[in-house]
Design an enzyme around this catalytic site. Sequence first.
Site, PDB file in Angstrom:
ATOM      1  N   CYS A   1      63.677  19.693  62.512  1.00 14.54           N
ATOM      2  CA  CYS A   1      62.448  20.333  63.080  1.00 14.54           C
ATOM      3  C   CYS A   1      62.615  21.024  64.543  1.00 14.54           C
ATOM      4  CB  CYS A   1      61.385  18.979  63.309  1.00 14.54           C
ATOM      5  SG  CYS A   1      59.856  19.687  63.490  1.00 14.54           S
TER       6      CYS A   1
ATOM      7  N   HIS B   1      61.444  14.904  58.302  1.00 19.17           N
ATOM      8  CA  HIS B   1      61.678  13.644  59.099  1.00 19.17           C
ATOM      9  C   HIS B   1      61.822  12.656  58.018  1.00 19.17           C
ATOM     10  CE1 HIS B   1      60.984  15.480  63.322  1.00 19.17           C
ATOM     11  NE2 HIS B   1      59.822  15.998  62.666  1.00 19.17           N
TER      12      HIS B   1
HETATM   13  N1  GLN Z   1      57.268  20.741  68.853  1.00 15.30           N
HETATM   14  C1  GLN Z   1      57.812  21.363  67.536  1.00 15.30           C
HETATM   15  C2  GLN Z   1      56.510  21.638  66.781  1.00 15.30           C
HETATM   16  O1  GLN Z   1      55.299  21.356  66.950  1.00 15.30           O
HETATM   17  C3  GLN Z   1      58.735  20.751  66.750  1.00 15.30           C
HETATM   18  C4  GLN Z   1      58.077  19.276  66.165  1.00 15.30           C
HETATM   19  C5  GLN Z   1      58.933  18.271  65.741  1.00 15.30           C
HETATM   20  O2  GLN Z   1      60.295  18.210  66.105  1.00 15.30           O
HETATM   21  N2  GLN Z   1      58.636  17.316  64.977  1.00 15.30           N
HETATM   22  O3  GLN Z   1      56.548  22.479  65.885  1.00 15.30           O
END
Ligand code: GLN
Length: 246
Positions: A95, A196
């Site tokens: 992510c 995740h």
């Molecule tokens: N902050 C980033 C987004 O919202 C990554 C989020 C994450 O790592 N789950 O896209």
Amino acid sequence: MRKIKVLHMYADMLDLYGDSGNMEILEYRCKMRGIDFQREKYSAGNDMPDLSSYDLIYIGGGADLEQQHISADLMRCREEMIKAYKSGSFLFLICGGYQLMGKYYRDADGNKIPGLGLFDYYTVAPDSRRMRCIGNIVIRTNIAEEPVNVVGFENHGGQTHNVKTPLGEVLCGSGNRSGGKTEGYFEKNVIATYLHGPMLSKNPEIADYMIKYCLKHSGAEEELTPINDALEKKCRSVMLKRLLKQ
Ligand code: GLN
């Protein structure tokens, strides 16, 4: 004894929805096969290690704020990271970590966080914080010995564009962007994904793909003895049944 050397970067800042569990899963699967899993950590401001000396470099996900906080430090690692990637270290990116290896990430407030530019993709978040891709996700990937349906959980605002070699096709959920059909980014030594969960907990084939790659990179025999994955696969099939109505 066979050994895999791993660097977990920014574990204290980028660790959403169980991401550090991916390290525990890799360690467990190595231990079951008598492979020494040497895990080190790197945090912003630490002395710069020789990144090419690692078989695997891991970066998890984070909120926009954490991504901003580490961005300057990550830039400091740019040359080392490029060297490591080019010399064959495996990059496993979740992510926020995925987004930061592209050209840039424009967050929900319009801040443009520079990426390392290792890859051509870029990510833009919608102006509204409410428009996020949240929920369980299933992708079909061909990177393992046989095609496999991989299950995980996504929660990101960022919409990633210009991905030339995705990790998989979306069967349920959003993936790289809402309404799109692809998820993640893949090269033989790169798995970058929005999943995740932690991602590896129900997807042992992906964990073993990385372990095999790393063994080969370390110069060791890559053959893996099978592990009893009945529980992991059962958990996955429950989710697949629910999400794909299989
Ligand atoms: N902050 C980033 C987004 O919202 C990554 C989020 C994450 O790592 N789950 O896209």
